[in-house]
Design a protein around this motif. Sequence first.
Motif, PDB file in Angstrom:
ATOM      1  N   VAL A 143       0.836  -1.204   0.000  1.00 13.36           N
ATOM      2  CA  VAL A 143       0.000   0.000   0.000  1.00 13.36           C
ATOM      3  C   VAL A 143       0.873   1.256   0.000  1.00 13.36           C
ATOM      4  CG1 VAL A 143      -1.437   1.351   1.558  1.00 13.36           C
ATOM      5  CG2 VAL A 143      -2.084  -0.984   0.993  1.00 13.36           C
ATOM      6  N   ILE A 144       1.892   1.246   0.845  1.00 16.73           N
ATOM      7  CA  ILE A 144       2.758   2.424   0.940  1.00 16.73           C
ATOM      8  C   ILE A 144       3.518   2.641  -0.357  1.00 16.73           C
ATOM      9  CG2 ILE A 144       4.808   3.359   2.101  1.00 16.73           C
ATOM     10  CD1 ILE A 144       3.768   1.924   4.657  1.00 16.73           C
ATOM     11  N   ARG A 146       2.612   1.991  -3.260  1.00 19.72           N
ATOM     12  CA  ARG A 146       1.728   2.489  -4.330  1.00 19.72           C
ATOM     13  C   ARG A 146       1.216   3.897  -4.025  1.00 19.72           C
ATOM     14  NH1 ARG A 146       0.752   1.326  -9.176  1.00 19.72           N
ATOM     15  NH2 ARG A 146      -1.509   1.454  -9.016  1.00 19.72           N
ATOM     16  N   SER A 147       1.567   4.442  -2.865  1.00 20.76           N
ATOM     17  CA  SER A 147       1.021   5.739  -2.476  1.00 20.76           C
ATOM     18  C   SER A 147       2.018   6.859  -2.778  1.00 20.76           C
ATOM     19  CB  SER A 147       0.713   5.737  -0.977  1.00 20.76           C
ATOM     20  OG  SER A 147       1.924   5.825  -0.264  1.00 20.76           O
ATOM     21  N   ALA A 148       1.604   8.081  -2.486  1.00 20.95           N
ATOM     22  CA  ALA A 148       2.483   9.231  -2.691  1.00 20.95           C
ATOM     23  C   ALA A 148       3.738   9.114  -1.823  1.00 20.95           C
ATOM     24  CB  ALA A 148       1.737  10.519  -2.363  1.00 20.95           C
ATOM     25  N   ILE A 149       3.610   8.458  -0.658  1.00 20.62           N
ATOM     26  CA  ILE A 149       4.795   8.287   0.201  1.00 20.62           C
ATOM     27  C   ILE A 149       5.851   7.461  -0.524  1.00 20.62           C
ATOM     28  CG2 ILE A 149       5.661   7.312   2.366  1.00 20.62           C
ATOM     29  CD1 ILE A 149       2.946   7.770   3.599  1.00 20.62           C
ATOM     30  N   ARG A 151       6.238   7.024  -3.715  1.00 16.80           N
ATOM     31  CA  ARG A 151       6.810   7.775  -4.837  1.00 16.80           C
ATOM     32  C   ARG A 151       7.808   8.812  -4.323  1.00 16.80           C
ATOM     33  NH1 ARG A 151       1.451   7.444  -6.583  1.00 16.80           N
ATOM     34  NH2 ARG A 151       0.945   9.586  -6.013  1.00 16.80           N
ATOM     35  N   ALA A 152       7.466   9.454  -3.199  1.00 19.35           N
ATOM     36  CA  ALA A 152       8.380  10.453  -2.629  1.00 19.35           C
ATOM     37  C   ALA A 152       9.689   9.781  -2.207  1.00 19.35           C
ATOM     38  CB  ALA A 152       7.731  11.149  -1.436  1.00 19.35           C
ATOM     39  N   ALA A 155      11.793   9.059  -5.229  1.00 21.15           N
ATOM     40  CA  ALA A 155      12.380  10.282  -5.784  1.00 21.15           C
ATOM     41  C   ALA A 155      13.573  10.722  -4.943  1.00 21.15           C
ATOM     42  CB  ALA A 155      11.329  11.390  -5.848  1.00 21.15           C
ATOM     43  N   GLY A 167       8.603  19.707  -4.471  1.00 20.23           N
ATOM     44  CA  GLY A 167       7.695  19.882  -3.339  1.00 20.23           C
ATOM     45  C   GLY A 167       7.791  18.809  -2.264  1.00 20.23           C
ATOM     46  N   ILE A 168       8.740  17.892  -2.393  1.00 16.48           N
ATOM     47  CA  ILE A 168       8.861  16.839  -1.379  1.00 16.48           C
ATOM     48  C   ILE A 168       9.741  17.352  -0.245  1.00 16.48           C
ATOM     49  CG2 ILE A 168       9.674  14.499  -0.914  1.00 16.48           C
ATOM     50  CD1 ILE A 168       9.189  13.978  -3.958  1.00 16.48           C
ATOM     51  N   SER A 169       9.190  17.391   0.958  1.00 12.54           N
ATOM     52  CA  SER A 169       9.977  17.837   2.110  1.00 12.54           C
ATOM     53  C   SER A 169      10.899  16.715   2.544  1.00 12.54           C
ATOM     54  CB  SER A 169       9.048  18.226   3.256  1.00 12.54           C
ATOM     55  OG  SER A 169       9.799  18.287   4.452  1.00 12.54           O
ATOM     56  N   TYR A 173       9.835  13.397   4.906  1.00  8.41           N
ATOM     57  CA  TYR A 173       9.781  12.033   4.389  1.00  8.41           C
ATOM     58  C   TYR A 173      10.890  11.155   4.960  1.00  8.41           C
ATOM     59  CZ  TYR A 173       5.751  12.997   1.652  1.00  8.41           C
ATOM     60  OH  TYR A 173       4.467  13.286   1.306  1.00  8.41           O
ATOM     61  N   ILE A 176       9.432  10.093   8.191  1.00 13.73           N
ATOM     62  CA  ILE A 176       8.454   9.012   8.006  1.00 13.73           C
ATOM     63  C   ILE A 176       9.186   7.676   7.822  1.00 13.73           C
ATOM     64  CG2 ILE A 176       6.681   8.098   6.451  1.00 13.73           C
ATOM     65  CD1 ILE A 176       5.866  10.998   5.888  1.00 13.73           C
TER      66      ILE A 176
END
Lengths: 291, 296, 253
Positions: A143-144, A146-149, A151-152, A155, A167-169, A173, A176
């Motif tokens: 799940v993680i 596949r989420s924006a997390i 992807r961040a 990156a 825009g990724i802090s 992250y 996290i």
Amino acid sequence: MMNLVYTYQPLFDYFLLAVGFAYSQQMVLRAGVFSIGSAGFASIGAYFVAIVVKDHGMNAIVALLIATLLGCVGGFLLSIPLARLRGVFQAIATLAFVQIVVSLCLYFDELTGGPQGFNNIPKLVGTWHLLAAVLVTIYFMYVISRSAIGRAFDALRQDETVGATLGISIRKYHMIAFVLSGALAGFFGGMQSLYTFSIEPEMFGFTFLVAALTYIILGGRGTVTGPIIGALIMSVLPELARPLADNRQFFQGILMMVMIAFMPHGVFDGLVLHLRKRRAAARDKLFKEAH
Amino acid sequence: MIAQQLVNGIVTGSVYALFALGFTLIFGTFKILNLAHAGVFMSGAFIGYFAVLNGLPLWLALVLAMIGSGLISYIVELGAFATIRGSGQIEFGALISSIGANLCLMSLGQRLSNTKVLRFPFETFPVEFYEFGPVRFSFLQVIILLVVVVLLMAMMFYLYKTSFGRQIRAVSGNERVASLLGVNPGLVYFQTFFISGALAGVAGIMIGLSFNSIHFYMGEPYLLKAFVVVVLGGLGSVHGAVVAGMLLGIFQNLAVAYLPSALTETIIYGLLFVVLLVKPSGLFGSEGVQVGVARR
Amino acid sequence: MASLVLSNVSKRFGGLLAVSDVNMEVPPGKITGLIGPNGAGKTTVVNMITGLLKLTTGSIKLGDRDISEAEAHEVAFAGVSRTFQNIRLLPEATVLENVVIGFHVHVRSSLFAQLVGLPSSVRETPKLFERGRQLLERFGMSRYADHPAGGLAYGHQRRVEMMRAVATDPKILLLDEPVAGMNDVEATELGDVFKELAASGIGLLLIEHNIRFVNQLCEQVYVLDSGAMIASGTPQEVMHNPAVVAAYLGTKK
């Protein structure tokens, strides 16, 4: 048939534990954080669960939940000072953290049993519990990722500056990643306590973190399947041939060197990347033929 | 009492410095952490042990250990680092593959020793003591200190007064420019790893003699201490490693008298952690340290 | 829409004054040029705007908002996006994934939803990928969607980087030498894309070497030399400014 199951059940159990710790290690590496602190969180989780369950009779599930929470809090606290460091400095600082935990476990021997270890922990965890725990973990990892997390994380691992300008802090992250890695290590540390009867401080030291790194180097840093493959290789390979089992460390060492040199993304991630390239080339060819 | 601990501390610290020196030399030159340094250190002790066991005099065993571990260190460079140079992932990759190389060396050591602790034959080294007022020296301590001082001075001379030293620094600055200027990078890699390994080998045999115990996992605690030494001294700083090694040795020996050993370890690694956060370039290092994306 | 305004911006590296007292405005809906010889400090200006470098003096505002001290990711959220002079793609990711990461500022599902897989997060991902495909379509790059970005030809990599910057839906877009290494046909094609973007209301700042290309596209041009703004105005005015001619061709003293 039943014999076979009995022979290989411990192996399977250790494989499941390895997958859990591998995910903890992967979480930080995936986000581009060079932390090797999972061993420290696993130690905290393991000792906490062992002490409260055996000495204070706490419910195992509650104890495991608190161990997970402790991992979260520990990861959070560690991430604050570590936000300033990168690369090898991050690695050394987290190694220092692991050594601090080991030495504290040795020092508070009335609580932890010191170098003799903490023994006679009730065995409340079996194969099915471990399997369930790993399956739930795989769900969360999927799940993680596949989420924006996810992807961040990807990156930041590949280019931190680019991530920030999109825009990724970085601070957020990385934090996290530390928190999730700590949670997984704390939880599986607790599971290991309730599985193995006894734990000792050195179990969660240098050897532990080398093993966790090996799973990820073998499997891969960017996919959910990678750590499973890595842990599988390390668990199964020594069983395949006697000479491999006798020289387990030697082959682990050779594997690490060979993988980094020739397949730096790991077996599974490397395969995914390779297939992507092949498919792209095939499509290009089709396109050229059509025009 | 304190004077005695101080003397013991200086001797221990000089061995720490010797171990850390090769470690920091490689980081300073190539920006890689060579964790196989622990295995090379152990190899030195093993070579010395087997040389003595085969009837060679101790001084020859020492020379053989230096050469042998120097060569092993170069083999590590060929097997673990040369293969990934230029891959763009050297920092992460080198750490992993040097852990791999270390596992290989340890595994070989384990086979050779049958997982047993090896001890030098009785009277390999004369057990003699000298007394200066309240302080007692062993002959071994004097020799260790002497060897370390001679090696340090030789290395300083080599690094800062010879053309080889200049070449090493040229390659560490920019390999391509250096090779355009006629420096042979291959030779520089060989020398750096050989020197680093030889120093570790001497440290190994010294530790083996001091505790009269040699085993395949003897390198790990020294490697962990080396992290403390090189960070305190500034990663890559040769002078820093010497000073920090001495300080750590003295601190440890003084602490033994007053603190439980586990707590000493906590303090040492706590110090490492704090120094990394407050001044990651170390107490003596001056190089700027990369601290990620933030307005600078 | 908001303008990006730089007032008296300076940057000092140690003893070296890399950028001194720069005043500049990037209005919405137009293409503004920033030209100057190599080492003039153009990229330093971009890095200060995007939060990678600290300002020594001066301020940068986007509309009413002061972004002089904002961190890089806050600048992105405020609506400033950029490309890099030496293309920086995520090499392991596909072209489509590279573009989708540009949508990060538009993600609406909460962290909690993403962590436990609530529908708000699970449904959002395919939507973002669909928007990514639309963007690829617009830039004529659909057939490369699943290619690893690192393996593309140079010109295509530039396009991917640009799509990624556009994906953030910026108010201001900073393009650091976007046509470097391209031939005239490719450059003209890209020029049309820029005009289209400006027409949609985005303010573009074109940092360039190629004066001819800038002159074709910009109404307002700033000229930077050795860190100082030596001229500004329409391309015509700037081209006939003796200081600019001297900076580009060298002076006889």
